[in-house]
Design an enzyme around this catalytic site. Structure first.
Site, PDB file in Angstrom:
ATOM      1  N   GLU A 142      -1.981   4.594   5.909  1.00  0.00           N
ATOM      2  CA  GLU A 142      -0.831   5.502   6.040  1.00  0.00           C
ATOM      3  C   GLU A 142       0.394   4.679   6.403  1.00  0.00           C
ATOM      4  O   GLU A 142       0.281   3.526   6.828  1.00  0.00           O
ATOM      5  CB  GLU A 142      -1.103   6.554   7.123  1.00  0.00           C
ATOM      6  CG  GLU A 142      -2.242   7.472   6.748  1.00  0.00           C
ATOM      7  CD  GLU A 142      -2.464   8.583   7.769  1.00  0.00           C
ATOM      8  OE1 GLU A 142      -1.583   8.792   8.656  1.00  0.00           O
ATOM      9  OE2 GLU A 142      -3.516   9.235   7.665  1.00  0.00           O
ATOM     10  N   GLY A 154      11.604 -27.236 -10.850  1.00  0.00           N
ATOM     11  CA  GLY A 154      12.534 -26.219 -11.366  1.00  0.00           C
ATOM     12  C   GLY A 154      11.846 -25.275 -12.332  1.00  0.00           C
ATOM     13  O   GLY A 154      12.100 -24.067 -12.318  1.00  0.00           O
ATOM     14  N   GLU A 163      -6.339  -4.912   2.345  1.00  0.00           N
ATOM     15  CA  GLU A 163      -7.737  -4.788   2.809  1.00  0.00           C
ATOM     16  C   GLU A 163      -7.920  -5.467   4.165  1.00  0.00           C
ATOM     17  O   GLU A 163      -8.931  -6.110   4.423  1.00  0.00           O
ATOM     18  CB  GLU A 163      -8.712  -5.314   1.748  1.00  0.00           C
ATOM     19  CG  GLU A 163      -8.573  -4.516   0.454  1.00  0.00           C
ATOM     20  CD  GLU A 163      -9.856  -4.303  -0.298  1.00  0.00           C
ATOM     21  OE1 GLU A 163     -10.932  -4.524   0.251  1.00  0.00           O
ATOM     22  OE2 GLU A 163      -9.770  -3.879  -1.456  1.00  0.00           O
ATOM     23  N   THR A 190      -5.085  -7.310   7.027  1.00  0.00           N
ATOM     24  CA  THR A 190      -4.298  -8.546   7.010  1.00  0.00           C
ATOM     25  C   THR A 190      -5.172  -9.698   7.499  1.00  0.00           C
ATOM     26  O   THR A 190      -6.207  -9.482   8.135  1.00  0.00           O
ATOM     27  CB  THR A 190      -3.091  -8.458   7.968  1.00  0.00           C
ATOM     28  OG1 THR A 190      -3.611  -8.294   9.292  1.00  0.00           O
ATOM     29  CG2 THR A 190      -2.182  -7.283   7.628  1.00  0.00           C
TER      30      THR A 190
END
Lengths: 378, 262
Positions: A125, A338, A361, A363
């Site tokens: 959430e 680059g 899933e 940290t």
């Protein structure tokens, strides 16, 4: 690759490689720039059984063990990480239903996934990420039905899922003990999909909010028992973390291969940069770490296939592999210089894709709580 | 419908080299693949099976390792697979090959259609399919890009250089197909695993009934290779087209620069 694979694993890996090289890699950059869900590509992948790898053959699935799945998911993510994510998340929801649900629930979800439908795993959430116990999405029994209210955030495949496995709480004061899981069909009145996330990487996967407004589900859509939601989610995530480890290893291996290819041809001082020790040592470190990531992942998968508890091993595989992927992709950008920073070459995308593996899933900080908790208890 | 598909395992020709002294193909270290047009032939056969029901059998002549190509066929829709393998078949030209294949076909059952790829990557003669039709004394359609069965006849669309031709052929018949519309499907994980366990029927020359040993292998071959050599090949061109003329120019300059041409 110094790792023993069975003949079957080798053949299936070659099949995935062929599919990714022909059907996915040539189009990945365009989808990435548009942030588009590659529905047609995924449809083909579903037809090959790549979306139902962990579902038993009796339900029409591919019936693979975790060890084999890890090999295949690594190959998929090597080609394109968003596609591998889209194809594996429904299986995560099934994992939960298989281990804790009724036979009818198993059949319902398995057959939907085998038919090429998506099932989301709706746990996170907006204010309950690392701490699932802080969930506010709630449920209450009303007659013969449960009524669900609230929202979920960052849900993979949410915009395309036909079913959602929704974790809701009876009472936020109960914390993790208040959580229960429900199968909610997306066409149930009151279910709506919110905004699609415009993400940094993994842009071929779909991530969206889900909203539940007085959503009524019948009693038989409760998975397992009330209050077991947290335990169920964590058990499924253990497997999810192995597969995350596999995908992260695939991204890292691609970063290494792209680096080697470039280092052998780029010759700013008349010699390929691969002849410079400064570059050689970066490549050696990548190789060391990737091999370790692959073996940690394989070990966790084998333990799971043998029915052992794997919370610690899965957390180790997930956190190590994703850290390796982040480092290897960053180094690949450095080696390509680059050009590495330019979208003309694939490594900047690898770097963007790799980042989320340290986040989702659980940290990598949460993984370390899991790991230290297990180690200190041993 | 009972359908037979003749397939060949060939060296991956991207890599092909010829031994300058012996004049034969160097096969060592070159990956063997299912001849690409044979994969299209199988796809055509499987589509016929899906439309009309029946069974698809694949047949190959070659060394024991050609089983790998046959397993690949089983993974994408072949029901049965047969390999004829024997030292007696060695050094066969197209005539000896088509004779051996047609004699095996006669033994394997009553087929309605035999499907072949238009030609193989290695030999590129395109003769085996038509020759099988002659050995069987069947009608044949070549360059097929689409086919269906109507009122007991095969209705095929032929791919011509200047257009398309629709022809009817009586059954049984031999059809050799082009790639055009027969892009081979991918196997599924399940079909791939099942194919790995599939028993491949293997027949030696002695096990093929009424086979005239004088008509197979080197002795049955009417053509002899006098000399093979690698022809110099031109390099394929490259198209650079970016969104703007400037970007196209920049990319061209970069490629030329990287190739050390400027």
């Amino acid at each position: 690759m110094a790792i023993i694979l069975t003949e079957e694993q080798k053949e299936l890996k070659a099949l995935i490689k062929e599919f990714m090289e022909n059907e996915v890699i040539p189009y990945a950059q365009e989808y990435d720039e548009r942030g588009e869900f590659p529905e047609e590509i995924l449809k083909k992948a579903h037809e090959m059984g790549l979306g139902c790898m962990n579902i038993e053959e009796e339900f029409g699935g591919s019936g693979l063990d975790n060890e084999t799945m890890a090999v295949l998911i690594e190959e998929m993510a090597y080609g394109e990480a968003g596609v591998s994510t889209s194809l594996t998340v429904s299986g995560l929801a099934y994992e939960c239903v298989r281990d804790f649900g009724s036979q009818e629930q198993k059949k319902l979800i398995a057959e939907a996934i085998v038919a090429g439908k998506y099932v989301s795993f709706a746990l996170t959430e907006a204010d309950a990420g690392s701490n699932a116990g802080a969930a506010r999405c709630s449920y209450a029994l009303d007659g013969d039905e449960y009524v669900i209210n609230g929202s979920k955030a960052f849900i993979t495949n949410a915009s395309y899922a036909d079913y959602h496995l929704v974790f809701a709480t009876k009472d936020p004061a109960l914390g993790v003990r208040g959580l229960s899981a429900f199968i909610v069909a997306n066409d149930t009145p009151g279910v709506s999909r919110g905004k699609k996330e415009n993400k940094m990487g993994l842009r071929l996967s779909n991530t969206s909010d889900l909203h539940f407004d007085n959503v009524r589900v019948s009693k038989d859509m409760l998975v397992g028992k009330e209050g077991l939601g947290f335990k169920m989610a964590m058990t499924s995530l253990d497997v999810g973390r192995i597969l995350i480890g596999a995908a992260a290893t695939g991204i890292a291996q691609r970063a290494l291969d792209e680096s080697v290819k470039y280092a052998k041809q780029r010759s700013p001082f008349g010699q390929p940069i691969a002849t410079h020790q400064a570059v050689q040592f970066i490549i050696a470190d990548m190789a060391i770490e990737i091999e370790a990531a692959r073996l940690l992942t394989k070990n966790a998968a084998i333990l799971k296939d043998k029915g052992m508890r794997i919370s610690k091993e899965a957390a180790i595989a997930k956190s190590f592999s994703s850290d390796v992927a982040m480092k290897a992709t960053t180094d690949a950008v450095q080696i390509l210089g680059g050009y590495g920073y330019s979208k003309e070459y694939p490594v900047e995308k690898l770097m963007r894709d790799a980042k989320v593996y340290q986040i989702f899933e659980g940290t990598n900080q949460i993984q370390r709580i899991v790991i230290s908790g297990a180690v200190l208890k041993e | 419908m009972n359908i037979l598909v003749c397939v060949k395992q060939v060296p991956d020709t991207e890599e092909i080299k010829i031994d300058p002294i012996t004049g034969s193909l160097i096969r060592e270290g070159v990956a063997a693949i299912l001849n690409p047009l044979d994969a299209c032939a199988l796809e055509a056969a499987v589509r016929l099976k899906e439309a009309y029901g029946g069974k698809v059998t694949v047949l190959s002549m070659g060394p024991p390792q050609a089983k790998e190509a046959l397993k690949q066929c089983v993974a994408v829709g072949a029901d049965e697979a047969v390999l004829i393998t024997d030292r007696a078949f060695k050094d066969a030209d197209t005539l000896a090959t088509s004779y051996a294949l047609s004699m095996t076909a006669k033994q394997l059952g009553e087929f309605d259609v035999i499907v072949c790829g238009k030609h193989t990557l290695d030999g590129e003669t395109g003769q085996v399919g038509p020759q099988i039709a002659e050995h069987m004394d069947w009608s044949q359609v070549t360059h097929v890009m689409d086919m269906k069965v109507e009122e007991g006849k095969l209705v095929a669309v032929r791919e011509m250089e200047d257009g398309r031709e629709v022809v009817e052929a009586t059954l049984p018949c031999v059809a050799s197909v082009t790639k055009a519309s027969y892009t081979p499907r991918y196997p599924t994980i399940k079909s791939k695993l099942a194919a790995g366990k599939k028993e491949i029927l293997t027949l030696s020359a002695d096990e093929i009934k009424n086979l005239d040993k004088e008509r197979i292998g080197m002795s049955g071959s009417r053509t002899k290779v006098a000399k093979s050599f690698s022809a110099p090949t031109g390099q394929a061109g490259m198209v650079i087209q970016e969104e703007t003329g400037e970007a196209t120019g920049r990319k061209l300059a970069r490629i030329l620069h990287e190739a050390k041409l400027v």
